[in-house]
Scaffold this motif. Structure first.
Motif, mmCIF file in Angstrom:
data_model
loop_
_atom_site.group_PDB
_atom_site.id
_atom_site.type_symbol
_atom_site.label_atom_id
_atom_site.label_comp_id
_atom_site.label_asym_id
_atom_site.label_seq_id
_atom_site.Cartn_x
_atom_site.Cartn_y
_atom_site.Cartn_z
ATOM 1 N N ASN A 142 -14.268 1.178 6.787
ATOM 2 C CA ASN A 142 -14.189 1.572 8.190
ATOM 3 C C ASN A 142 -12.996 0.981 8.955
ATOM 4 N N ILE A 143 -12.146 0.233 8.264
ATOM 5 C CA ILE A 143 -11.015 -0.400 8.945
ATOM 6 C C ILE A 143 -10.015 0.664 9.407
ATOM 7 N N GLY A 144 -9.724 1.631 8.541
ATOM 8 C CA GLY A 144 -8.788 2.701 8.906
ATOM 9 C C GLY A 144 -9.292 3.496 10.099
ATOM 10 N N VAL A 181 0.826 -1.222 0.000
ATOM 11 C CA VAL A 181 0.000 0.000 0.000
ATOM 12 C C VAL A 181 0.860 1.272 0.000
ATOM 13 N N LEU A 182 1.911 1.280 0.796
ATOM 14 C CA LEU A 182 2.691 2.529 0.963
ATOM 15 C C LEU A 182 4.014 2.521 0.202
ATOM 16 N N MET A 190 -0.009 4.569 8.221
ATOM 17 C CA MET A 190 -1.445 4.218 8.193
ATOM 18 C C MET A 190 -1.772 3.620 6.826
ATOM 19 N N ALA A 191 -2.237 2.381 6.807
ATOM 20 C CA ALA A 191 -2.511 1.745 5.515
ATOM 21 C C ALA A 191 -3.523 0.612 5.657
ATOM 22 N N ARG A 196 -0.700 12.293 3.698
ATOM 23 C CA ARG A 196 -0.737 12.415 2.244
ATOM 24 C C ARG A 196 -1.948 13.260 1.875
ATOM 25 N N GLN A 211 -10.377 -1.026 1.416
ATOM 26 C CA GLN A 211 -10.479 0.373 1.844
ATOM 27 C C GLN A 211 -11.927 0.833 1.821
ATOM 28 N N PHE A 218 -9.930 11.760 4.927
ATOM 29 C CA PHE A 218 -10.070 10.675 5.910
ATOM 30 C C PHE A 218 -9.767 11.205 7.313
HETATM 31 C C1 LIG Z 1 -6.399 6.425 3.978
HETATM 32 C C2 LIG Z 1 -6.812 5.024 4.443
HETATM 33 C C3 LIG Z 1 -5.867 4.555 5.515
HETATM 34 C C4 LIG Z 1 -8.226 5.098 4.995
HETATM 35 O O1 LIG Z 1 -8.617 3.822 5.492
HETATM 36 P P1 LIG Z 1 -10.069 3.247 5.137
HETATM 37 O O2 LIG Z 1 -10.279 1.986 5.861
HETATM 38 O O3 LIG Z 1 -10.160 3.193 3.656
HETATM 39 O O4 LIG Z 1 -10.977 4.419 5.689
HETATM 40 P P2 LIG Z 1 -12.460 4.347 6.331
HETATM 41 O O5 LIG Z 1 -13.266 3.340 5.605
HETATM 42 O O6 LIG Z 1 -12.333 4.167 7.800
HETATM 43 O O7 LIG Z 1 -12.973 5.805 5.977
HETATM 44 C C5 LIG Z 1 -13.557 6.691 6.899
HETATM 45 C C6 LIG Z 1 -14.166 7.831 6.107
HETATM 46 O O8 LIG Z 1 -13.145 8.507 5.372
HETATM 47 C C7 LIG Z 1 -13.450 8.435 3.977
HETATM 48 N N1 LIG Z 1 -12.235 8.240 3.228
HETATM 49 C C8 LIG Z 1 -11.329 7.261 3.420
HETATM 50 N N2 LIG Z 1 -10.308 7.405 2.542
HETATM 51 C C9 LIG Z 1 -10.612 8.492 1.801
HETATM 52 C C10 LIG Z 1 -9.961 9.159 0.744
HETATM 53 N N3 LIG Z 1 -8.767 8.749 0.277
HETATM 54 N N4 LIG Z 1 -10.564 10.246 0.194
HETATM 55 C C11 LIG Z 1 -11.748 10.675 0.661
HETATM 56 N N5 LIG Z 1 -12.426 10.097 1.687
HETATM 57 C C12 LIG Z 1 -11.839 9.021 2.241
HETATM 58 C C13 LIG Z 1 -14.365 7.250 3.809
HETATM 59 O O9 LIG Z 1 -15.164 7.370 2.656
HETATM 60 C C14 LIG Z 1 -15.179 7.335 5.087
HETATM 61 O O10 LIG Z 1 -16.174 8.325 4.965
HETATM 62 P P3 LIG Z 1 -17.672 8.054 5.487
HETATM 63 O O11 LIG Z 1 -17.533 7.856 6.980
HETATM 64 O O12 LIG Z 1 -18.388 9.297 5.111
HETATM 65 O O13 LIG Z 1 -18.124 6.841 4.783
HETATM 66 C C15 LIG Z 1 -6.783 3.979 3.296
HETATM 67 O O14 LIG Z 1 -7.679 4.384 2.302
HETATM 68 C C16 LIG Z 1 -5.411 3.761 2.689
HETATM 69 O O15 LIG Z 1 -4.677 2.889 3.126
HETATM 70 N N6 LIG Z 1 -5.082 4.553 1.652
HETATM 71 C C17 LIG Z 1 -3.790 4.408 0.961
HETATM 72 C C18 LIG Z 1 -2.602 4.711 1.840
HETATM 73 C C19 LIG Z 1 -2.686 6.074 2.486
HETATM 74 O O16 LIG Z 1 -2.952 7.081 1.834
HETATM 75 N N7 LIG Z 1 -2.402 6.093 3.796
HETATM 76 C C20 LIG Z 1 -2.387 7.311 4.567
HETATM 77 C C21 LIG Z 1 -0.997 7.833 4.581
HETATM 78 S S1 LIG Z 1 -0.924 9.400 5.433
#
Ligand SMILES: CC(C)(COP(=O)(O)OP(=O)(O)OC[C@H]1O[C@@H](n2cnc3c(N)ncnc32)[C@H](O)[C@@H]1OP(=O)(O)O)[C@@H](O)C(=O)NCCC(=O)NCCS
Length: 142
Positions: free
Chosen positions: A81-83, A21-22, A71-72, A107, A78, A113
């Motif tokens: 709600n796991i994040g 992922v990262l 965080m990933a 990022r 994705q 998020f």
């Molecule tokens: C960012 C990340 C960790 C979020 O985890 P996730 O499990 O997908 O997030 P959740 O399902 O808990 O999301 C919670 C809310 O944030 C929103 N959300 C999550 N990622 C989002 C994104 N990239 N853009 C916009 N909204 C986002 C979800 O839609 C959700 O909104 P809701 O409550 O209105 O439905 C995951 O998408 C990921 O691993 N992304 C790639 C790596 C990354 O960018 N990591 C962060 C590094 S700083």
């Protein structure tokens, strides 16, 4: 996602999610982050059907100051709600040791998020070479 659980894991276990992922396409060594093995560092993993599917790391360098890193969530899982559950778990740990300021280099793509989880932006945009635009975000939990 109601199924699944979160528990503390080792630094090495985080690579299973950090890498695809990262650090996709990069050497596995790129999954080693500074202070991963510090005694004050904790790594949390989210499990689904017995498999590690999400990770986050909590650094605690000084009293009441915490950094969220790495965080990933696996791409296919994705937006389930796991994040959010991982961040809630990390915040509960911070609370259990007295609370404080949690910050991260977010990022740009992940900013929405963190905003939903109550973090706010506290820096100008800056570039992390090879990864892209980031903002510092923070939240105080007590
Ligand atoms: C960012 C990340 C960790 C979020 O985890 P996730 O499990 O997908 O997030 P959740 O399902 O808990 O999301 C919670 C809310 O944030 C929103 N959300 C999550 N990622 C989002 C994104 N990239 N853009 C916009 N909204 C986002 C979800 O839609 C959700 O909104 P809701 O409550 O209105 O439905 C995951 O998408 C990921 O691993 N992304 C790639 C790596 C990354 O960018 N990591 C962060 C590094 S700083």
């Amino acid at each position: 996602m109601s199924e699944g659980f979160i528990k503390e894991i080792s630094a090495r276990e985080t690579w299973l999610v950090r890498h695809p992922v990262l650090r996709a396409g990069r050497p596995l060594e790129d999954c080693v982050f500074p202070h991963d093995e510090d005694q004050s560092t904790a790594h949390f993993g989210a499990f689904h059907q017995g498999h590690l599917v999400g990770v986050v790391t909590l650094l605690h360098p000084t009293e009441h100051q915490f950094q969220l890193r790495g965080m990933a969530v696996l791409t296919d899982l994705q937006k389930l709600n796991i994040g959010s559950r991982l961040v809630n778990h990390l915040e509960a740990r911070v609370n259990s040791i007295g609370g404080g300021r949690i910050w991260m280099n977010a990022r740009a793509l992940a900013v929405p998020f963190y905003l939903k989880l109550g973090y706010h932006i506290c820096s100008e945009v800056f570039e992390v070479p090879g990864i892209g635009p980031h903002y510092v975000m923070e939240k105080t939990v007590s």
